[in-house]
Write a protein that holds these residues in place. Structure first.
Motif, mmCIF file in Angstrom:
data_model
loop_
_atom_site.group_PDB
_atom_site.id
_atom_site.type_symbol
_atom_site.label_atom_id
_atom_site.label_comp_id
_atom_site.label_asym_id
_atom_site.label_seq_id
_atom_site.Cartn_x
_atom_site.Cartn_y
_atom_site.Cartn_z
ATOM 1 N N THR A 5 -0.574 10.529 11.821
ATOM 2 C CA THR A 5 0.250 9.983 12.402
ATOM 3 C C THR A 5 0.108 8.466 12.883
ATOM 4 O OG1 THR A 5 0.889 11.428 13.807
ATOM 5 C CG2 THR A 5 2.046 11.569 11.454
ATOM 6 N N ALA A 6 -1.120 8.557 13.574
ATOM 7 C CA ALA A 6 -1.292 8.194 15.227
ATOM 8 C C ALA A 6 -1.252 6.467 14.366
ATOM 9 C CB ALA A 6 -3.674 7.541 14.988
ATOM 10 N N PHE A 7 -1.564 5.183 13.095
ATOM 11 C CA PHE A 7 -1.001 3.887 12.361
ATOM 12 C C PHE A 7 0.179 4.202 11.818
ATOM 13 C CE2 PHE A 7 -5.613 4.803 13.395
ATOM 14 C CZ PHE A 7 -5.784 3.859 14.305
ATOM 15 N N ALA A 8 1.452 5.391 12.496
ATOM 16 C CA ALA A 8 2.382 5.575 11.476
ATOM 17 C C ALA A 8 2.908 4.312 11.711
ATOM 18 C CB ALA A 8 2.815 6.674 10.946
ATOM 19 N N GLU A 9 3.753 3.794 11.009
ATOM 20 C CA GLU A 9 4.906 3.254 11.317
ATOM 21 C C GLU A 9 6.189 2.865 11.184
ATOM 22 O OE1 GLU A 9 5.700 -2.084 11.093
ATOM 23 O OE2 GLU A 9 3.745 -1.033 11.964
ATOM 24 N N THR A 10 7.951 3.320 11.797
ATOM 25 C CA THR A 10 8.762 3.096 10.530
ATOM 26 C C THR A 10 9.136 2.387 10.360
ATOM 27 O OG1 THR A 10 9.514 2.743 12.887
ATOM 28 C CG2 THR A 10 9.524 5.151 12.628
ATOM 29 N N THR A 11 10.056 2.593 9.110
ATOM 30 C CA THR A 11 10.281 1.847 8.133
ATOM 31 C C THR A 11 11.481 1.150 8.811
ATOM 32 O OG1 THR A 11 9.767 2.747 6.095
ATOM 33 C CG2 THR A 11 11.675 1.293 5.891
ATOM 34 N N ARG A 12 10.985 -0.278 8.609
ATOM 35 C CA ARG A 12 12.014 -1.396 9.442
ATOM 36 C C ARG A 12 11.736 -2.566 9.214
ATOM 37 N NH1 ARG A 12 10.795 -4.794 13.607
ATOM 38 N NH2 ARG A 12 8.740 -4.664 14.743
ATOM 39 N N LEU A 27 -0.782 -7.188 11.858
ATOM 40 C CA LEU A 27 -0.949 -6.364 11.405
ATOM 41 C C LEU A 27 -2.363 -6.914 10.189
ATOM 42 C CD1 LEU A 27 -0.632 -4.074 8.925
ATOM 43 C CD2 LEU A 27 0.353 -5.263 7.576
ATOM 44 N N TYR A 28 -2.685 -8.520 10.278
ATOM 45 C CA TYR A 28 -3.958 -9.104 10.231
ATOM 46 C C TYR A 28 -4.908 -8.508 11.493
ATOM 47 C CZ TYR A 28 -7.004 -12.533 9.876
ATOM 48 O OH TYR A 28 -8.368 -13.604 9.381
ATOM 49 N N ARG A 29 -4.091 -8.274 12.372
ATOM 50 C CA ARG A 29 -5.418 -8.382 13.560
ATOM 51 C C ARG A 29 -6.006 -6.760 13.852
ATOM 52 N NH1 ARG A 29 -1.480 -11.447 17.191
ATOM 53 N NH2 ARG A 29 -2.110 -13.450 17.001
ATOM 54 N N ARG A 30 -4.704 -6.228 12.938
ATOM 55 C CA ARG A 30 -5.383 -4.410 12.933
ATOM 56 C C ARG A 30 -6.615 -4.702 12.060
ATOM 57 N NH1 ARG A 30 0.268 -1.856 12.261
ATOM 58 N NH2 ARG A 30 1.135 -3.912 12.168
ATOM 59 N N TYR A 31 -6.355 -5.276 10.902
ATOM 60 C CA TYR A 31 -7.489 -4.750 9.808
ATOM 61 C C TYR A 31 -8.879 -5.757 10.447
ATOM 62 C CZ TYR A 31 -4.854 -3.285 5.760
ATOM 63 O OH TYR A 31 -3.737 -3.015 4.441
ATOM 64 N N ILE A 32 -8.120 -6.243 11.084
ATOM 65 C CA ILE A 32 -10.028 -7.142 11.225
ATOM 66 C C ILE A 32 -11.017 -6.805 12.717
ATOM 67 C CG2 ILE A 32 -10.965 -8.702 12.551
ATOM 68 C CD1 ILE A 32 -10.098 -10.032 10.025
ATOM 69 N N ARG A 33 -10.060 -5.868 13.253
ATOM 70 C CA ARG A 33 -10.602 -4.995 14.189
ATOM 71 C C ARG A 33 -10.919 -4.087 13.659
ATOM 72 N NH1 ARG A 33 -5.273 -4.808 17.240
ATOM 73 N NH2 ARG A 33 -4.928 -6.192 17.451
ATOM 74 N N VAL A 73 8.686 -6.324 1.697
ATOM 75 C CA VAL A 73 8.143 -5.340 0.996
ATOM 76 C C VAL A 73 6.114 -5.779 1.175
ATOM 77 C CG1 VAL A 73 7.823 -5.037 -1.228
ATOM 78 C CG2 VAL A 73 10.249 -5.502 -0.257
ATOM 79 N N MET A 74 6.177 -6.854 1.402
ATOM 80 C CA MET A 74 4.534 -6.929 1.286
ATOM 81 C C MET A 74 4.390 -6.529 2.624
ATOM 82 S SD MET A 74 4.252 -10.782 -0.180
ATOM 83 C CE MET A 74 3.050 -11.105 0.476
ATOM 84 N N TYR A 75 4.710 -6.312 4.176
ATOM 85 C CA TYR A 75 4.592 -5.972 4.786
ATOM 86 C C TYR A 75 4.235 -4.443 5.242
ATOM 87 C CZ TYR A 75 4.106 -3.936 10.185
ATOM 88 O OH TYR A 75 3.470 -3.883 10.835
ATOM 89 N N MET A 76 5.350 -4.073 4.269
ATOM 90 C CA MET A 76 5.652 -2.696 4.006
ATOM 91 C C MET A 76 3.965 -1.840 3.343
ATOM 92 S SD MET A 76 8.041 -1.624 6.101
ATOM 93 C CE MET A 76 8.732 -2.372 6.927
ATOM 94 N N GLU A 81 -1.196 0.668 3.429
ATOM 95 C CA GLU A 81 -2.618 0.545 2.600
ATOM 96 C C GLU A 81 -3.455 0.754 4.265
ATOM 97 O OE1 GLU A 81 -5.427 -0.768 -0.166
ATOM 98 O OE2 GLU A 81 -3.185 -0.556 -0.490
ATOM 99 N N PHE A 82 -3.246 -0.178 5.050
ATOM 100 C CA PHE A 82 -4.051 0.139 6.893
ATOM 101 C C PHE A 82 -4.483 1.595 6.913
ATOM 102 C CE2 PHE A 82 -4.330 0.119 10.996
ATOM 103 C CZ PHE A 82 -5.432 -0.465 11.331
ATOM 104 N N GLN A 83 -3.267 2.094 6.809
ATOM 105 C CA GLN A 83 -2.596 3.672 7.378
ATOM 106 C C GLN A 83 -3.929 4.735 6.489
ATOM 107 O OE1 GLN A 83 0.786 5.556 7.922
ATOM 108 N NE2 GLN A 83 -0.010 7.372 8.530
ATOM 109 N N GLU A 84 -4.187 4.181 4.934
ATOM 110 C CA GLU A 84 -5.208 4.791 4.182
ATOM 111 C C GLU A 84 -5.912 4.440 4.083
ATOM 112 O OE1 GLU A 84 -3.152 3.776 0.267
ATOM 113 O OE2 GLU A 84 -1.136 4.885 0.344
#
Length: 122
Positions: A5-12, A27-33, A73-76, A81-84
């Motif tokens: 759940t550390a990187f889980a995000e509520t759907t909004r 989200l892009y920055r998180r992927y890069i980091r 939808v693309m963001y979600m 994908e990031f969380q997985e």
């Protein structure tokens, strides 16, 4: 160890393009980091710079989508994908599918022992 759940995000849903842009950039920055972590966790034969390039290409591919509903939808999907990836819920073969057309990976595969063996090379 990563908590699921550390990187889980509520759907909004974002209600404006400005808000969506900020969320996508974050989200892009998180992927890069986490790109180096992806290389290490999945034991990829690809340098971190190639992973960062692929991440950039994936985000750039959808840069010109203007429909806010589609962007949400693309963001979600990107967030899931990031969380997985971060929680190591994927296998290496799932990650490598993103790099099928990369020159670095193709060159390494062509020069592999199996490829040379099948060609009859010494």
């Amino acid at each position: 160890m990563t908590l699921p759940t550390a990187f889980a995000e509520t759907t909004r849903f974002s209600t404006s393009h400005a808000e969506m842009r900020i969320r996508m950039l974050n989200l892009y920055r998180r992927y890069i980091r986490h790109s180096r972590e992806f290389v290490n966790n999945y034991d990829l034969d690809i340098p971190t710079s190639e992973v960062k390039t692929k991440i950039r290409q994936e985000f750039e591919k959808h840069r010109h989508v203007n429909d806010l509903a589609v962007q949400n939808v693309m963001y979600m999907k990107g967030q899931m994908e990031f969380q997985e990836l971060v929680n190591f819920w994927k296998q290496k073969c799932h990650v490598m599918k993103y790099f099928e057309n990369f020159d670095y990976y193709d060159k390494a595969a062509k020069n592999s022992f199996v490829q040379r063996f099948l060609k009859g090379a010494d």
